[in-house]
Design an enzyme around this catalytic site. Structure first.
Site, mmCIF file in Angstrom:
data_model
loop_
_atom_site.group_PDB
_atom_site.id
_atom_site.type_symbol
_atom_site.label_atom_id
_atom_site.label_comp_id
_atom_site.label_asym_id
_atom_site.label_seq_id
_atom_site.Cartn_x
_atom_site.Cartn_y
_atom_site.Cartn_z
ATOM 1 N N ARG A 51 0.812 -1.224 0.000
ATOM 2 C CA ARG A 51 0.000 0.000 0.000
ATOM 3 C C ARG A 51 0.840 1.266 0.000
ATOM 4 O O ARG A 51 0.392 2.305 -0.471
ATOM 5 C CB ARG A 51 -0.916 0.020 1.233
ATOM 6 C CG ARG A 51 -2.048 -0.964 1.189
ATOM 7 C CD ARG A 51 -2.680 -1.048 2.550
ATOM 8 N NE ARG A 51 -1.656 -1.285 3.578
ATOM 9 C CZ ARG A 51 -1.869 -1.321 4.878
ATOM 10 N NH1 ARG A 51 -3.078 -1.122 5.329
ATOM 11 N NH2 ARG A 51 -0.890 -1.546 5.729
ATOM 12 N N HIS A 178 10.117 -22.735 5.259
ATOM 13 C CA HIS A 178 11.503 -22.539 4.815
ATOM 14 C C HIS A 178 12.447 -23.610 5.378
ATOM 15 O O HIS A 178 13.529 -23.807 4.847
ATOM 16 C CB HIS A 178 11.997 -21.121 5.121
ATOM 17 C CG HIS A 178 12.203 -20.839 6.561
ATOM 18 N ND1 HIS A 178 11.201 -20.398 7.376
ATOM 19 C CD2 HIS A 178 13.298 -20.944 7.338
ATOM 20 C CE1 HIS A 178 11.667 -20.240 8.591
ATOM 21 N NE2 HIS A 178 12.944 -20.561 8.607
ATOM 22 N N LYS A 182 16.157 -25.978 3.536
ATOM 23 C CA LYS A 182 17.534 -26.043 4.050
ATOM 24 C C LYS A 182 18.274 -27.213 3.420
ATOM 25 O O LYS A 182 17.721 -28.294 3.247
ATOM 26 C CB LYS A 182 17.523 -26.192 5.578
ATOM 27 C CG LYS A 182 17.114 -24.914 6.279
ATOM 28 C CD LYS A 182 17.131 -25.098 7.770
ATOM 29 C CE LYS A 182 16.645 -23.847 8.485
ATOM 30 N NZ LYS A 182 17.583 -22.733 8.427
ATOM 31 N N ASP A 235 3.288 -22.110 16.346
ATOM 32 C CA ASP A 235 4.283 -21.371 15.576
ATOM 33 C C ASP A 235 5.398 -22.278 15.043
ATOM 34 O O ASP A 235 5.955 -22.014 13.973
ATOM 35 C CB ASP A 235 4.893 -20.269 16.464
ATOM 36 C CG ASP A 235 5.780 -19.324 15.672
ATOM 37 O OD1 ASP A 235 5.327 -18.838 14.626
ATOM 38 O OD2 ASP A 235 6.929 -19.086 16.086
ATOM 39 N N HIS A 240 7.152 -26.582 11.313
ATOM 40 C CA HIS A 240 8.558 -26.943 11.114
ATOM 41 C C HIS A 240 8.922 -28.298 11.725
ATOM 42 O O HIS A 240 9.507 -29.158 11.052
ATOM 43 C CB HIS A 240 9.483 -25.886 11.717
ATOM 44 C CG HIS A 240 9.244 -24.504 11.203
ATOM 45 N ND1 HIS A 240 9.031 -24.237 9.873
ATOM 46 C CD2 HIS A 240 9.190 -23.315 11.833
ATOM 47 C CE1 HIS A 240 8.854 -22.933 9.723
ATOM 48 N NE2 HIS A 240 8.940 -22.351 10.897
ATOM 49 N N LYS A 331 12.119 -20.479 22.890
ATOM 50 C CA LYS A 331 12.798 -19.196 22.725
ATOM 51 C C LYS A 331 13.594 -18.865 23.986
ATOM 52 O O LYS A 331 13.320 -19.397 25.050
ATOM 53 C CB LYS A 331 11.758 -18.100 22.491
ATOM 54 C CG LYS A 331 11.030 -18.296 21.169
ATOM 55 C CD LYS A 331 10.248 -17.085 20.776
ATOM 56 C CE LYS A 331 9.704 -17.228 19.377
ATOM 57 N NZ LYS A 331 10.740 -17.213 18.338
HETATM 58 P P1 NAP Z 1 5.452 -7.034 7.756
HETATM 59 O O1 NAP Z 1 6.850 -6.578 7.961
HETATM 60 O O2 NAP Z 1 4.386 -6.543 8.676
HETATM 61 O O3 NAP Z 1 5.045 -6.667 6.256
HETATM 62 C C1 NAP Z 1 3.740 -6.746 5.789
HETATM 63 C C2 NAP Z 1 3.690 -6.284 4.353
HETATM 64 O O4 NAP Z 1 2.342 -6.347 3.896
HETATM 65 C C3 NAP Z 1 4.160 -4.857 4.154
HETATM 66 O O5 NAP Z 1 4.872 -4.771 2.943
HETATM 67 C C4 NAP Z 1 2.858 -4.093 4.056
HETATM 68 O O6 NAP Z 1 3.097 -2.932 3.333
HETATM 69 C C5 NAP Z 1 2.011 -5.103 3.294
HETATM 70 N N1 NAP Z 1 0.563 -4.892 3.458
HETATM 71 C C6 NAP Z 1 -0.127 -4.770 4.613
HETATM 72 N N2 NAP Z 1 -1.438 -4.580 4.344
HETATM 73 C C7 NAP Z 1 -1.564 -4.586 3.001
HETATM 74 C C8 NAP Z 1 -2.658 -4.434 2.116
HETATM 75 N N3 NAP Z 1 -3.902 -4.220 2.540
HETATM 76 N N4 NAP Z 1 -2.422 -4.508 0.793
HETATM 77 C C9 NAP Z 1 -1.171 -4.713 0.323
HETATM 78 N N5 NAP Z 1 -0.094 -4.873 1.105
HETATM 79 C C10 NAP Z 1 -0.290 -4.795 2.430
HETATM 80 O O7 NAP Z 1 5.336 -8.622 7.781
HETATM 81 P P2 NAP Z 1 6.486 -9.682 7.441
HETATM 82 O O8 NAP Z 1 7.279 -9.946 8.664
HETATM 83 O O9 NAP Z 1 7.208 -9.267 6.214
HETATM 84 O O10 NAP Z 1 5.619 -10.998 7.179
HETATM 85 C C11 NAP Z 1 4.893 -11.214 5.996
HETATM 86 C C12 NAP Z 1 4.304 -12.624 6.037
HETATM 87 O O11 NAP Z 1 5.371 -13.562 6.121
HETATM 88 C C13 NAP Z 1 3.424 -12.898 7.256
HETATM 89 O O12 NAP Z 1 2.416 -13.813 6.901
HETATM 90 C C14 NAP Z 1 4.381 -13.574 8.240
HETATM 91 O O13 NAP Z 1 3.694 -14.408 9.129
HETATM 92 C C15 NAP Z 1 5.226 -14.377 7.274
HETATM 93 N N6 NAP Z 1 6.554 -14.711 7.785
HETATM 94 C C16 NAP Z 1 7.443 -13.729 8.109
HETATM 95 C C17 NAP Z 1 8.707 -14.065 8.569
HETATM 96 C C18 NAP Z 1 9.729 -13.011 8.892
HETATM 97 O O14 NAP Z 1 10.875 -13.392 9.210
HETATM 98 N N7 NAP Z 1 9.419 -11.742 8.833
HETATM 99 C C19 NAP Z 1 9.050 -15.416 8.719
HETATM 100 C C20 NAP Z 1 8.128 -16.405 8.384
HETATM 101 C C21 NAP Z 1 6.880 -16.032 7.912
HETATM 102 P P3 NAP Z 1 2.145 -1.615 3.401
HETATM 103 O O15 NAP Z 1 1.904 -1.322 4.839
HETATM 104 O O16 NAP Z 1 2.926 -0.602 2.656
HETATM 105 O O17 NAP Z 1 0.898 -1.986 2.686
#
Ligand code: NAP
Length: 484
Positions: A51, A178, A182, A235, A240, A331
């Site tokens: 967004r 993920h 590995k 989680d 995993h 953790k």
């Molecule tokens: P994040 O940092 O909160 O990022 C969320 C993303 O979604 C941002 O780019 C946000 O950008 C976008 N977004 C939110 N609302 C939106 C909308 N209505 N339309 C379009 N885009 C939207 O989350 P994250 O950590 O990257 O995680 C993303 C996913 O991966 C989640 O399902 C999480 O559970 C999973 N995950 C993450 C990790 C990790 O290490 N981070 C590991 C395993 C799994 P805007 O606010 O600009 O829209």
């Protein structure tokens, strides 16, 4: 060793959530490394979508910073980043509104592989799938990559599967875990099914027990609200650890193809017995000098969510009846280490007498850090003084054994994204697998909620609650030391 990069077809990859943490830390730096390795053919493009109002130039700036911060890989030549960035663009897109979709669709080409990475919160998965369909972007050849968590329980996972199935065939859905990307995890299959040595011993007749440990030193960090609503069971275990358990326990598939492998994994999950509550230990890290407690981290002074879980499971089938599988994850533990240990039984009779002690072969598969394997074998302690026995490891660190090749090997996300582009689903979870995993975990969670079970407090930097050690001691066994 010759480096072999298998070419892929040109692709359009849209990263929904392209500005988020996962995109910046893993997906974009990983794609850059694949670009450096020559695995992004001419004509491929990456489109960030979220967004935030941003031009493509501003997005390229963000990507460039992400690559600098989270690893550019060792072998990229100067100037490569500029060439990579030329493939990158951005479209402001709202998953819950119609902004941006026409422009996004305009960037898609008909003759290339199309992949849509849902790197956004799970509540948006359905919206994205629906809009991809409505705006005509979901062609029969397109693929979607869905991040964890895949549902919160069986009911929500089923609903999510049903929503995605309205617009995409199962062969187009890549549910990512993920851990399966590995190197060592795949090596587990190579070791089991590529060698004659292990398979005859891989059963309850020769294996005393199996331990699977995924230990983290970090706390819940900024994910407090999400984590407190999930806990270690949802989680980590449901996905995993369950996937690792499947790979270690499954029957040999007839061939290394996606459905053959996933059919065998599904059979393992379905053969898992329910776990007696005496065989589950839940823990929560306390606080003190070493930092905030779990409850402080999640800002919920009465939280009963577990940041640690250990359990003893059984698989009811011919191969594994009677062999316990001990799982633990948590953790704020003393080391960050993930390991699977196959502990073999003692020799049936010691010709060396009681003084020689008790010895067991252990095959340990290290997932992180320092991916590799060790096989503990019993030898004579060197020197005079009779026949004293000693267990020493035959140690294979992939980094040492494979040299620079191991250093340059793609990380889990890189490998899995390239599998998506190739259309290979072997290392992705199928819908029925995810549902079966929830069907096993749901009653365990419901049972401790009904008992109002309070997790045991453990010291940060320890190995978890004392009860987890007792879980093993009661059976005359012990956890392997987790080493950093
Ligand atoms: P994040 O940092 O909160 O990022 C969320 C993303 O979604 C941002 O780019 C946000 O950008 C976008 N977004 C939110 N609302 C939106 C909308 N209505 N339309 C379009 N885009 C939207 O989350 P994250 O950590 O990257 O995680 C993303 C996913 O991966 C989640 O399902 C999480 O559970 C999973 N995950 C993450 C990790 C990790 O290490 N981070 C590991 C395993 C799994 P805007 O606010 O600009 O829209």
């Amino acid at each position: 060793m010759v480096s072999r990069v298998i070419p892929v077809d040109p692709f359009d990859l849209v990263i929904f959530g392209g500005t988020g943490d996962l995109a910046r830390r893993k997906i974009l730096p990983g794609l850059f490394r694949r670009f450096c390795a020559g695995q992004m053919p001419e004509g491929s493009q990456i489109i960030g979508a979220a967004r935030s109002e941003m031009t493509s130039d501003e997005y390229r700036e963000m990507v460039s910073e992400a690559v600098a911060e989270f690893g550019s890989g060792g072998t990229c030549e100067a100037g490569t980043l500029e060439a990579f960035l030329q493939r990158v663009s951005y479209v402001t897109t709202d998953a819950r509104g119609d902004d941006g979709w026409v422009e996004l669709n305009g960037k898609m080409r008909d003759d290339t592989v199309r992949a849509f990475y849902f790197s956004v919160g799970p509540s948006l998965f359905g919206d994205l799938a629906e809009r991809l369909h409505r705006f005509g972007m979901a062609t029969p050849e397109s693929r979607i990559v869905v991040e964890k968590p895949f549902g919160h329980d069986l009911e929500t996972a089923r609903a999510l599967n049903a929503t995605l199935a309205q617009h995409f065939h199962e062969t187009q859905i890549y549910r990512i875990d993920h851990y399966l990307g590995k190197e060592t995890v795949q090596n587990l299959m190579a070791v089991r099914f590529g060698n004659m040595l292990f398979e005859p011993l891989w059963n309850s007749q020769y294996v005393d027990h199996i331990q699977i440990t995924v230990a983290e030193t970090v706390g819940v960090g900024g994910r407090g609200t999400y984590y407190d609503n999930s806990g270690a069971m949802r989680d980590m275990v449901q996905n995993h650890l369950m996937q690792l358990l499947c790979l270690i326990a499954m029957e040999p598939p007839a061939k290394f193809d996606p459905d053959a492998v996933r059919d065998e994994k599904l059979k393992v999950i379905r053969a898992l017995e329910s776990v007696d509550w005496h065989h589950i230990v839940r823990g929560q890290y306390g606080g003190g000098e070493n930092g905030p407690s779990y409850r402080e981290d999640v800002e919920n002074p009465k939280s009963r969510t577990e940041s640690f879980i250990a359990m003893k499971c059984h698989i009811s089938n011919w191969r594994w009846a009677g062999t316990p599988f001990y799982l633990r994850t948590g953790k704020r533990l003393k080391a960050r280490a993930s390991e699977i240990a196959v502990v073999f039984k003692e020799a049936p009779h010691s010709i060396f007498g009681a003084d020689a002690g008790r010895h067991r072969n252990v095959l340990a598969i290290r997932l992180q850090p320092n991916e590799g394997m060790t096989l503990d074998v019993t030898i004579k302690e060197p020197g005079p003084g009779g026949m004293r026995l000693l267990d020493v490891p035959l140690d294979m660190s992939f980094a040492e054994a494979l040299g620079p090749e191991a250093e340059e090997a793609p990380d889990a996300y890189e490998r899995l994204i390239m599998d998506v582009i190739r259309g290979n689903q072997t290392l992705f979870m199928r819908g029925d697998e995810v549902e079966a995993a929830w069907a096993w975990t749901d009653p365990l969670i419901e049972a401790w909620q009904a008992r109002n079970d309070v997790p045991k407090t453990y010291d940060p930097g320890s190995s978890g609650p004392e009860d987890a050690l007792m879980l093993m001691h009661r059976d005359g066994r012990k956890w392997r030391e987790v080493k950093p």
